[in-house]
Motif scaffolding. Structure first.
Motif, PDB file in Angstrom:
ATOM      1  N   ASP A 103     -19.915  -9.932  33.898  1.00 63.31           N
ATOM      2  CA  ASP A 103     -19.471  -9.405  32.605  1.00 63.31           C
ATOM      3  C   ASP A 103     -19.673  -7.900  32.467  1.00 63.31           C
ATOM      4  O   ASP A 103     -18.757  -7.172  32.076  1.00 63.31           O
ATOM      5  N   GLU A 104     -20.870  -7.437  32.761  1.00 59.45           N
ATOM      6  CA  GLU A 104     -21.193  -6.023  32.561  1.00 59.45           C
ATOM      7  C   GLU A 104     -20.414  -5.125  33.525  1.00 59.45           C
ATOM      8  O   GLU A 104     -19.870  -4.083  33.124  1.00 59.45           O
ATOM      9  N   GLN A 105     -20.348  -5.501  34.793  1.00 58.67           N
ATOM     10  CA  GLN A 105     -19.630  -4.684  35.772  1.00 58.67           C
ATOM     11  C   GLN A 105     -18.128  -4.648  35.468  1.00 58.67           C
ATOM     12  O   GLN A 105     -17.492  -3.597  35.581  1.00 58.67           O
ATOM     13  N   VAL A 106     -17.577  -5.785  35.081  1.00 66.72           N
ATOM     14  CA  VAL A 106     -16.147  -5.846  34.750  1.00 66.72           C
ATOM     15  C   VAL A 106     -15.866  -5.003  33.515  1.00 66.72           C
ATOM     16  O   VAL A 106     -14.921  -4.211  33.484  1.00 66.72           O
ATOM     17  N   ARG A 107     -16.697  -5.155  32.486  1.00 61.39           N
ATOM     18  CA  ARG A 107     -16.492  -4.380  31.258  1.00 61.39           C
ATOM     19  C   ARG A 107     -16.521  -2.877  31.548  1.00 61.39           C
ATOM     20  O   ARG A 107     -15.638  -2.136  31.134  1.00 61.39           O
ATOM     21  N   GLU A 108     -17.519  -2.451  32.293  1.00 58.05           N
ATOM     22  CA  GLU A 108     -17.661  -1.031  32.599  1.00 58.05           C
ATOM     23  C   GLU A 108     -16.463  -0.506  33.403  1.00 58.05           C
ATOM     24  O   GLU A 108     -15.898   0.541  33.085  1.00 58.05           O
ATOM     25  N   ALA A 109     -16.057  -1.234  34.436  1.00 54.41           N
ATOM     26  CA  ALA A 109     -14.930  -0.798  35.274  1.00 54.41           C
ATOM     27  C   ALA A 109     -13.632  -0.764  34.469  1.00 54.41           C
ATOM     28  O   ALA A 109     -12.837   0.181  34.596  1.00 54.41           O
ATOM     29  N   CYS A 110     -13.415  -1.772  33.631  1.00 61.23           N
ATOM     30  CA  CYS A 110     -12.184  -1.838  32.846  1.00 61.23           C
ATOM     31  C   CYS A 110     -12.138  -0.744  31.794  1.00 61.23           C
ATOM     32  O   CYS A 110     -11.103  -0.102  31.595  1.00 61.23           O
ATOM     33  N   GLU A 111     -13.255  -0.522  31.124  1.00 65.75           N
ATOM     34  CA  GLU A 111     -13.278   0.526  30.106  1.00 65.75           C
ATOM     35  C   GLU A 111     -13.072   1.900  30.731  1.00 65.75           C
ATOM     36  O   GLU A 111     -12.385   2.746  30.163  1.00 65.75           O
ATOM     37  N   GLN A 112     -13.656   2.123  31.905  1.00 64.47           N
ATOM     38  CA  GLN A 112     -13.457   3.402  32.591  1.00 64.47           C
ATOM     39  C   GLN A 112     -11.989   3.602  32.962  1.00 64.47           C
ATOM     40  O   GLN A 112     -11.428   4.682  32.757  1.00 64.47           O
ATOM     41  N   LEU A 113     -11.384   2.558  33.523  1.00 68.31           N
ATOM     42  CA  LEU A 113      -9.973   2.685  33.906  1.00 68.31           C
ATOM     43  C   LEU A 113      -9.087   2.839  32.682  1.00 68.31           C
ATOM     44  O   LEU A 113      -8.147   3.645  32.676  1.00 68.31           O
ATOM     45  N   GLY A 114      -9.373   2.088  31.635  1.00 72.79           N
ATOM     46  CA  GLY A 114      -8.605   2.220  30.398  1.00 72.79           C
ATOM     47  C   GLY A 114      -8.705   3.626  29.831  1.00 72.79           C
ATOM     48  O   GLY A 114      -7.700   4.224  29.429  1.00 72.79           O
ATOM     49  N   ALA A 115      -9.921   4.174  29.815  1.00 69.83           N
ATOM     50  CA  ALA A 115     -10.122   5.545  29.319  1.00 69.83           C
ATOM     51  C   ALA A 115      -9.352   6.551  30.169  1.00 69.83           C
ATOM     52  O   ALA A 115      -8.784   7.511  29.648  1.00 69.83           O
ATOM     53  N   HIS A 116      -9.304   6.304  31.460  1.00 73.44           N
ATOM     54  CA  HIS A 116      -8.586   7.205  32.378  1.00 73.44           C
ATOM     55  C   HIS A 116      -7.087   7.233  32.062  1.00 73.44           C
ATOM     56  O   HIS A 116      -6.424   8.253  32.284  1.00 73.44           O
ATOM     57  N   HIS A 117      -6.551   6.151  31.522  1.00 76.88           N
ATOM     58  CA  HIS A 117      -5.121   6.108  31.210  1.00 76.88           C
ATOM     59  C   HIS A 117      -4.731   7.099  30.109  1.00 76.88           C
ATOM     60  O   HIS A 117      -3.549   7.421  29.973  1.00 76.88           O
ATOM     61  N   VAL A 118      -5.691   7.570  29.335  1.00 79.06           N
ATOM     62  CA  VAL A 118      -5.390   8.592  28.327  1.00 79.06           C
ATOM     63  C   VAL A 118      -4.815   9.834  29.009  1.00 79.06           C
ATOM     64  O   VAL A 118      -3.947  10.513  28.453  1.00 79.06           O
ATOM     65  N   ASP A 119      -5.245  10.091  30.232  1.00 80.62           N
ATOM     66  CA  ASP A 119      -4.742  11.250  30.981  1.00 80.62           C
ATOM     67  C   ASP A 119      -3.250  11.137  31.294  1.00 80.62           C
ATOM     68  O   ASP A 119      -2.620  12.136  31.639  1.00 80.62           O
ATOM     69  N   PHE A 120      -2.700   9.942  31.187  1.00 77.37           N
ATOM     70  CA  PHE A 120      -1.290   9.733  31.536  1.00 77.37           C
ATOM     71  C   PHE A 120      -0.368   9.762  30.319  1.00 77.37           C
ATOM     72  O   PHE A 120       0.842   9.577  30.452  1.00 77.37           O
ATOM     73  N   ILE A 121      -0.909   9.983  29.148  1.00 79.55           N
ATOM     74  CA  ILE A 121      -0.071  10.033  27.940  1.00 79.55           C
ATOM     75  C   ILE A 121       0.977  11.131  28.065  1.00 79.55           C
ATOM     76  O   ILE A 121       2.137  10.933  27.705  1.00 79.55           O
ATOM     77  N   SER A 122       0.587  12.273  28.622  1.00 71.32           N
ATOM     78  CA  SER A 122       1.532  13.391  28.762  1.00 71.32           C
ATOM     79  C   SER A 122       2.686  13.045  29.704  1.00 71.32           C
ATOM     80  O   SER A 122       3.744  13.664  29.640  1.00 71.32           O
ATOM     81  N   ARG A 123       2.478  12.035  30.561  1.00 73.51           N
ATOM     82  CA  ARG A 123       3.539  11.599  31.476  1.00 73.51           C
ATOM     83  C   ARG A 123       4.369  10.464  30.882  1.00 73.51           C
ATOM     84  O   ARG A 123       5.266   9.949  31.534  1.00 73.51           O
ATOM     85  N   GLY A 124       4.030  10.064  29.662  1.00 78.76           N
ATOM     86  CA  GLY A 124       4.805   9.023  29.002  1.00 78.76           C
ATOM     87  C   GLY A 124       4.097   7.687  28.889  1.00 78.76           C
ATOM     88  O   GLY A 124       4.670   6.723  28.403  1.00 78.76           O
ATOM     89  N   PHE A 125       2.825   7.612  29.323  1.00 80.01           N
ATOM     90  CA  PHE A 125       2.116   6.333  29.220  1.00 80.01           C
ATOM     91  C   PHE A 125       1.940   5.952  27.758  1.00 80.01           C
ATOM     92  O   PHE A 125       1.653   6.781  26.904  1.00 80.01           O
ATOM     93  N   ASN A 126       2.104   4.670  27.502  1.00 82.29           N
ATOM     94  CA  ASN A 126       1.894   4.109  26.180  1.00 82.29           C
ATOM     95  C   ASN A 126       1.092   2.829  26.375  1.00 82.29           C
ATOM     96  O   ASN A 126       1.394   2.035  27.279  1.00 82.29           O
ATOM     97  N   SER A 127       0.111   2.587  25.537  1.00 84.07           N
ATOM     98  CA  SER A 127      -0.732   1.397  25.713  1.00 84.07           C
ATOM     99  C   SER A 127       0.064   0.099  25.573  1.00 84.07           C
ATOM    100  O   SER A 127      -0.386  -0.953  26.020  1.00 84.07           O
ATOM    101  N   HIS A 128       1.253   0.168  25.011  1.00 85.57           N
ATOM    102  CA  HIS A 128       2.099  -1.026  24.921  1.00 85.57           C
ATOM    103  C   HIS A 128       2.596  -1.476  26.304  1.00 85.57           C
ATOM    104  O   HIS A 128       3.043  -2.607  26.464  1.00 85.57           O
ATOM    105  N   PHE A 129       2.510  -0.580  27.285  1.00 85.71           N
ATOM    106  CA  PHE A 129       2.881  -0.970  28.653  1.00 85.71           C
ATOM    107  C   PHE A 129       2.031  -2.146  29.107  1.00 85.71           C
ATOM    108  O   PHE A 129       2.467  -2.973  29.900  1.00 85.71           O
ATOM    109  N   TRP A 130       0.790  -2.199  28.628  1.00 81.76           N
ATOM    110  CA  TRP A 130      -0.096  -3.297  29.018  1.00 81.76           C
ATOM    111  C   TRP A 130       0.401  -4.640  28.498  1.00 81.76           C
ATOM    112  O   TRP A 130       0.161  -5.666  29.110  1.00 81.76           O
TER     113      TRP A 130
END
Length: 198
Positions: free
Chosen positions: A105-132
């Motif tokens: 649980d803890e390792q998955v949560r940490e890895a997922c939150e880190q990757l999710g946070a990293h996706h903010v860097d892609f907003i300028s390229r057109g990323f939208n959280s609705h892609f998920w």
């Protein structure tokens, strides 16, 4: 276009109704984890290109995803090396969560939150959280299709499909949390910075 959005919304609602995509995601139980961990090798043996197919299907359902990767409307995502290369990255991420971390649980949560946070860097390229949402539906459909192709006992197949749905939903939910937290943090900093400047 509206038909496609309705189809995706319909699939998403079906997915949510089955426990995927629900805003209230609880911890995964030991049985769910065990089922998915044990089934991982069989799923990939049955469909070695699982993540490539899911990733491709996601792009074919969304012009916005294609545009975020610089793929022309009439270009096949499968011809775009940068886009295609991400499917192996996605598979490696799921491997890490399911096999390496054994869905801890803890390792998955940490890895997922880190990757999710990293996706903010892609907003300028057109990323939208609705892609998920689109990815979630495509993942659910392909996992269901793959498991159904070799599991014949209906009760066991349904139990396995539900286990996979819970795991994938939990992963995407936690990525969203990381993304949302970082977005809120950035928006708060930009508001604070603007106020401090005057």
């Amino acid at each position: 276009m509206m038909g496609l959005l309705s189809t995706i919304r319909g699939k998403k609602e079906a997915v949510i109704g089955s426990g995927i995509g629900s805003a209230q995601v609880g911890p995964l139980n030991a049985k769910t984890k065990k089922l998915v961990i044990q089934e991982w090798p069989r799923v990939l043996a049955q469909c070695p290109e699982l993540f490539t197919e899911i990733w491709h299907k996601s792009a074919t359902r969304s012009t916005s995803i294609k545009l975020a990767f610089g793929i022309a409307e009439n270009e096949s995502p499968m011809q775009n090396a940068a886009f295609l290369g991400l499917s192996s990255t996605i598979q490696a991420f799921f491997f890490k969560l399911i096999i390496t971390y054994e869905l801890n649980d803890e390792q998955v949560r940490e890895a997922c939150e880190q990757l999710g946070a990293h996706h903010v860097d892609f907003i300028s390229r057109g990323f939208n959280s609705h892609f998920w949402d689109i990815f979630l539906v495509c993942m659910a459909e392909k996992i269901d299709e793959t498991l159904s192709s070799y599991m014949t006992e209906e009760d066991k197949k349904n139990e396995m499909i539900l286990a996979w749905q819970r795991v994938v939903n939990s992963i995407v939910h936690q990525m969203r949390n990381g993304y949302s937290d970082r977005r809120k943090q950035q928006l708060g900093e930009s508001k604070g910075g603007a106020n401090n400047g005057f």
